[in-house]
Design a protein around this motif. Structure first.
Motif, PDB file in Angstrom:
ATOM      1  N   LEU A  13       0.851  -1.184   0.000  1.00  0.00           N
ATOM      2  CA  LEU A  13       0.000   0.000   0.000  1.00  0.00           C
ATOM      3  C   LEU A  13       0.888   1.236   0.000  1.00  0.00           C
ATOM      4  N   CYS A  14       0.625   2.148  -0.909  1.00  0.00           N
ATOM      5  CA  CYS A  14       1.371   3.405  -0.972  1.00  0.00           C
ATOM      6  C   CYS A  14       0.533   4.492  -0.297  1.00  0.00           C
ATOM      7  N   ALA A  25      -3.624   5.032  10.810  1.00  0.00           N
ATOM      8  CA  ALA A  25      -3.802   4.033   9.754  1.00  0.00           C
ATOM      9  C   ALA A  25      -2.737   2.947   9.824  1.00  0.00           C
ATOM     10  N   LEU A  26      -1.579   3.270  10.385  1.00  0.00           N
ATOM     11  CA  LEU A  26      -0.501   2.290  10.473  1.00  0.00           C
ATOM     12  C   LEU A  26      -0.395   1.628  11.838  1.00  0.00           C
ATOM     13  N   ARG A  31      -6.064   1.157  11.936  1.00  0.00           N
ATOM     14  CA  ARG A  31      -5.063   0.328  11.254  1.00  0.00           C
ATOM     15  C   ARG A  31      -5.711  -0.516  10.162  1.00  0.00           C
ATOM     16  N   VAL A  32      -5.069  -0.536   9.022  1.00  0.00           N
ATOM     17  CA  VAL A  32      -5.560  -1.305   7.886  1.00  0.00           C
ATOM     18  C   VAL A  32      -5.392  -2.787   8.206  1.00  0.00           C
ATOM     19  N   PRO A  33      -6.494  -3.551   8.248  1.00  0.00           N
ATOM     20  CA  PRO A  33      -6.399  -4.977   8.606  1.00  0.00           C
ATOM     21  C   PRO A  33      -5.513  -5.748   7.624  1.00  0.00           C
ATOM     22  N   GLY A  34      -4.609  -6.548   8.160  1.00  0.00           N
ATOM     23  CA  GLY A  34      -3.768  -7.393   7.330  1.00  0.00           C
ATOM     24  C   GLY A  34      -2.629  -6.684   6.622  1.00  0.00           C
ATOM     25  N   LEU A  35      -2.449  -5.390   6.875  1.00  0.00           N
ATOM     26  CA  LEU A  35      -1.390  -4.642   6.201  1.00  0.00           C
ATOM     27  C   LEU A  35      -0.025  -5.164   6.634  1.00  0.00           C
ATOM     28  N   ARG A  36       0.790  -5.540   5.657  1.00  0.00           N
ATOM     29  CA  ARG A  36       2.112  -6.075   5.958  1.00  0.00           C
ATOM     30  C   ARG A  36       3.213  -5.301   5.240  1.00  0.00           C
ATOM     31  N   SER A  37       2.856  -4.507   4.257  1.00  0.00           N
ATOM     32  CA  SER A  37       3.859  -3.807   3.459  1.00  0.00           C
ATOM     33  C   SER A  37       3.299  -2.454   3.028  1.00  0.00           C
TER      34      SER A  37
END
Length: 82
Positions: A13-14, A25-26, A31-37
């Motif tokens: 995600l940019c 958001a981070l 927080r974006v669910p499942g965000l890893r990158s």
């Protein structure tokens, strides 16, 4: 970050560093669910006049993550930001 497969990162995600809710958001309640990158953008998505704000937000994130460096996901994120 050894042992983490590039395939396990999923989509990147940019996010422009000018986002008012960047920290939330981070790291916070939004927080974006499942965000890893994530790529924290200071170029294309940021107007030159907004660069000081973007750098301040990025510095804040770095200070939030640095104490946790080496602790799971926060440590991995700090390595990318730092």
């Amino acid at each position: 970050m050894s042992g983490v497969s590039a395939l396990a990162l999923g989509a990147t995600l940019c996010m422009p560093c000018t986002r008012e809710d960047l920290a939330d958001a981070l790291l916070g309640p939004k927080r974006v669910p499942g965000l890893r990158s994530v790529v924290l953008c200071l170029e294309d998505a940021v107007l030159e006049r907004d660069l000081p704000v973007a750098l301040t937000r990025l510095s804040f994130l770095r200070s939030e993550l640095s104490p946790n460096c080496g602790d799971g996901q926060a440590g991995q994120a700090a390595a990318v930001v730092g």
